[in-house]
Design an enzyme around this catalytic site. Structure first.
Site, short mmCIF file in Angstrom:
data_model
loop_
_atom_site.label_atom_id
_atom_site.label_comp_id
_atom_site.label_asym_id
_atom_site.label_seq_id
_atom_site.Cartn_x
_atom_site.Cartn_y
_atom_site.Cartn_z
N CYS A 2 92.18 40.34 25.13
CA CYS A 2 92.87 40.01 23.88
C CYS A 2 92.32 40.98 22.83
O CYS A 2 91.34 41.67 23.07
CB CYS A 2 92.54 38.59 23.43
N ARG A 27 96.01 45.41 24.22
CA ARG A 27 95.06 44.45 24.81
C ARG A 27 95.72 43.09 25.04
O ARG A 27 95.14 42.20 25.66
CB ARG A 27 93.83 44.28 23.93
N ASN A 100 87.89 36.49 22.67
CA ASN A 100 88.37 37.30 23.81
C ASN A 100 87.37 37.08 24.93
O ASN A 100 86.17 37.23 24.73
CB ASN A 100 88.42 38.78 23.43
N GLY A 101 87.85 36.64 26.09
CA GLY A 101 86.95 36.43 27.24
C GLY A 101 87.30 35.11 27.91
O GLY A 101 88.37 34.55 27.70
N GLU A 479 101.57 53.82 49.03
CA GLU A 479 101.27 53.66 47.60
C GLU A 479 100.85 55.00 46.99
O GLU A 479 101.26 55.35 45.89
CB GLU A 479 100.18 52.60 47.42
N LYS A 483 102.74 56.65 43.85
CA LYS A 483 102.03 57.04 42.61
C LYS A 483 102.35 58.48 42.24
O LYS A 483 102.67 58.79 41.12
CB LYS A 483 100.51 56.90 42.79
N HIS A 502 106.25 61.76 65.83
CA HIS A 502 107.62 61.40 66.26
C HIS A 502 108.67 61.98 65.31
O HIS A 502 109.64 61.32 64.96
CB HIS A 502 107.75 59.87 66.32
N LYS A 594 108.55 49.63 32.93
CA LYS A 594 107.34 48.92 33.39
C LYS A 594 107.72 47.68 34.17
O LYS A 594 107.09 47.32 35.14
CB LYS A 594 106.45 48.55 32.20
C1 AGP Z 1 104.62 50.83 40.38
O1 AGP Z 1 103.81 51.90 39.94
C2 AGP Z 1 105.98 50.84 39.71
N1 AGP Z 1 105.85 50.78 38.32
C3 AGP Z 1 106.92 49.78 40.29
O2 AGP Z 1 107.12 50.12 41.64
C4 AGP Z 1 106.43 48.31 40.24
O3 AGP Z 1 105.34 48.15 41.11
C5 AGP Z 1 107.57 47.40 40.73
O4 AGP Z 1 108.67 47.55 39.85
C6 AGP Z 1 107.17 45.93 40.80
O5 AGP Z 1 106.83 45.46 39.53
P1 AGP Z 1 106.10 44.03 39.41
O6 AGP Z 1 104.81 44.14 40.16
O7 AGP Z 1 105.94 43.81 37.94
O8 AGP Z 1 107.00 43.00 40.06
#
Ligand code: AGP
Length: 599
Positions: A2, A27, A100-101, A479, A483, A502, A594
């Site tokens: 927070c 935060r 915060n905590g 992953e 990334k 393969h 996001k």
């Molecule tokens: C991951 O780096 C991406 N931003 C995206 O794949 C994300 O993981 C995916 O949209 C799932 O989001 P969530 O974990 O909020 O459900």
């Protein structure tokens, strides 16, 4: 996490406070509030949602105050709502506290205070602090001494600030494990969780240390330890510019969040005792009847789910079906009624995952969700919820949420196996003991960041990258590729190590970077032979291992089912450095959001 902000001085501080909260929204931002002194006494304003909603209230109220504390919340106890937002007050609304905590002993304190007649209105741990101060003031008239006596009773992590109507012009503050910094101005003092909140007003910062308790007036800031012995703290001159400061001195939120991972996993693991009812809210009798798992997620969360499949199958010997939510929701199967449905989601708002969850619920399955946002939609639609406590993840590319999700899923796998009797208590205790060392092991892994940066410099001009992994590390290869793809916009693909021969090996060109995860374990030799195959065709090989291996980046040793939490970190760093070297917009990559709240 927070954000706390405070001001004590000679100016009208309403604008200063709101500006500070805005700088700390990274935060937490599910609600905000302010307690301020005005001639009529102590006033408190609160608003759910972003800081701008509180700003509207402050303007409507025409706040004129020279002493105030404020807070922007990231819920840990109690859903985001006005009642749970800070500041919290005592019975007489004369004392206001922001925090915060996590106060670990808040339940017993709350019971004790309730027996004394104190009335509580929120679900939060913080509210007990205001009542502890009120209780102490019945014996001790001095606000600072009463505040100190309240702090002495707290267990856990806290950054606290408090004001008291009958002691105007005084802010009391305390720090243990959660950050709290004091800004020293001319005839004024600032208080904040992080420097950006006041950097436009002063660059003189006093970083409180664990156990410090501060009494702040416009003229002086006196710091004591819990025994009342005066402490001397350095006044630092901050050289960051405000934009960089908001990222804690890091260039991007992504790299900050990569380095947040020791604390993020520590905070997450602290809520996962080796007791399935306490950790997951699921009774052992229910756990015993689980015959299998459906784990559903998207993107990075899907990779965490896929890695968990190997862990659960290995330790609990239960079948696990893992699928991306966007595929799962259209499957018209007869669900196994005695399987548990698990949804993994950082945001708790991903539409595909929510749709899959509702299908599973309609089919009569019980659902556990693993999320990072308290009170978000997916947890509210689930029967059971466990939260990762990694704080707001600002960068679109998910990093700290991923390792925290792996930690929660690993804990669940072990508890499932133990309660079902597939592993003995001795084995469970040994594995759990190793699991609890994760934060320090992540800290150690991050010490190799410069080596990863050097490797990135050797390969960043390439346009195509291959990632290889096997067993629980195969999803980590996926992953690592995701990334790199999502922030560098380069071609990157992950394969199961055994699959390379393969077909995919045909694309190996001279100098093509191949990043291989090769933990010590049943498939180590096979992964090394895959590495030899690609090297023989000219690949530029980067091996991530936990056992001495030629040309390998070494991470601390753990069993191969815990290795993914550490093995992913060099891949996160590699993606970050390659993208930064290519001048990419790291935190807000093109085309991405996001949280994908559309199907
Ligand atoms: C991951 O780096 C991406 N931003 C995206 O794949 C994300 O993981 C995916 O949209 C799932 O989001 P969530 O974990 O909020 O459900």
């Amino acid at each position: 996490m927070c954000g706390i902000v405070g001001y004590n001085g000679t100016k009208n501080c309403a604008g200063i406070i709101i500006e500070g909260l805005n700088k700390l929204e990274y935060r937490g931002y599910d609600s905000a509030g302010i307690a301020f002194e005005e001639p009529s006494g102590l006033e408190v304003l609160k608003a759910v949602g972003r800081v701008c909603n509180l700003e509207k209230l402050v303007k409507e109220h025409k706040v004129k105050s020279k002493c105030a504390i404020a807070h922007t919340r990231w819920a840990t106890h109690g859903k985001p709502c006005e009642l749970n937002s800070h500041p919290h007050t005592d019975c007489n609304k004369e004392i206001a506290v922001v925090h915060n905590g996590i106060i670990e002993n808040f339940a017993e304190l709350k019971t004790k205070l309730s027996k004394k007649g104190h009335k509580f209105y929120s679900e939060t741990d913080t509210e007990v602090v205001a009542h502890l101060i009120e209780d102490a003031l019945k014996k001790e008239k001095d606000f600072f001494k009463a505040f100190t006596s309240a702090v002495k009773q707290l267990k856990g992590a806290y950054a606290l600030a408090a004001v008291y109507e009958k002691s105007p012009g005084v802010i009391c503050a305390a720090k243990k494990q959660s950050p709290l910094v004091i800004g020293q101005g001319k005839g004024e003092y600032f208080l904040a969780s992080d420097v950006p909140a006041f950097l436009n007003h002063t660059n003189k910062a006093i970083f409180l240390e664990d156990g410090d308790i501060a009494q702040i007036t416009p003229q002086a800031c006196n710091i004591y330890n819990i025994e009342g012995v005066k402490q001397k703290r350095k006044v630092n001159t901050i050289k960051w510019n405000p934009a960089t400061a908001q990222k804690g001195g890091y260039k991007h939120f992504m790299i900050k969040e990569i380095f947040d991972q020791p604390q993020a996993t520590k905070d997450t693991i602290s809520t996962l005792p080796p007791d399935v009812k306490k950790a997951f809210g699921i009774a052992p009798a229910v756990i015993k009847k689980i015959k299998g798992l459906y784990i559903v997620a998207c993107g990075t969360a899907y990779h965490a789910a896929l890695s968990a499949k190997y862990v659960v199958e290995h330790f609990a010997k239960l079948p696990v079906e893992v699928e991306t939510a966007s595929e799962f929701k259209y499957r018209s199967i007869n669900f196994q009624k005695d399987w548990l449905f698990v949804a993994v989601s950082q945001s708790g708002e991903t539409a595909d995952t929510l749709a899959a969850l509702s299908n599973a619920k309609k089919a009569g399955l019980k659902a556990l969700s693993i999320c990072n946002v308290i009170g978000s939609t997916i947890p509210r639609a689930s029967d059971y919820t466990v939260y990762t406590h990694c704080g707001p993840e600002i960068s679109v590319a998910s990093t700290k949420a991923f390792t925290s999700q792996l930690a929660v899923l690993y804990s669940f796998a072990l508890q499932l196996a133990f309660v079902q009797g597939t592993i003995t208590k001795t084995v469970f205790d040994k594995l759990y003991k190793e699991f609890l060392t994760l934060p320090q092991l992540i800290e150690k892994t991050l010490k190799d960041a410069e080596e990863i940066k050097r490797l990135a410099r050797k390969v960043y001009k390439n346009n195509s990258y291959i990632f290889l992994g096997r067993n629980a590390s195969f999803p980590v290869a996926l992953e690592g590729a995701l990334k790199l793809k999502e922030i560098s916009y380069l071609h990157a693909e992950g394969f199961a190590g055994g699959e390379i021969k393969h077909g995919p090996i045909a694309i190996i060109d001279k100098g093509m970077p191949v990043i291989a995860l090769a933990p010590k374990g049943g498939l180590y030799e096979k992964m090394i032979s895959s590495c030899q195959e690609v090297s023989a065709r000219g690949a530029k090989l980067i091996v991530i291992s936990n056992t001495p291996t030629k040309n390998a980046v070494l991470v601390p040793y753990t069993n191969e089912y815990l290795f993914p939490v550490l093995g992913v970190i060099p891949l996160q760093l590699l993606a970050y450095y390659i993208s930064d070297m290519r001048g990419r917009e790291i935190d807000r990559p093109r085309n991405l959001a996001k949280s994908v709240t559309v199907e």
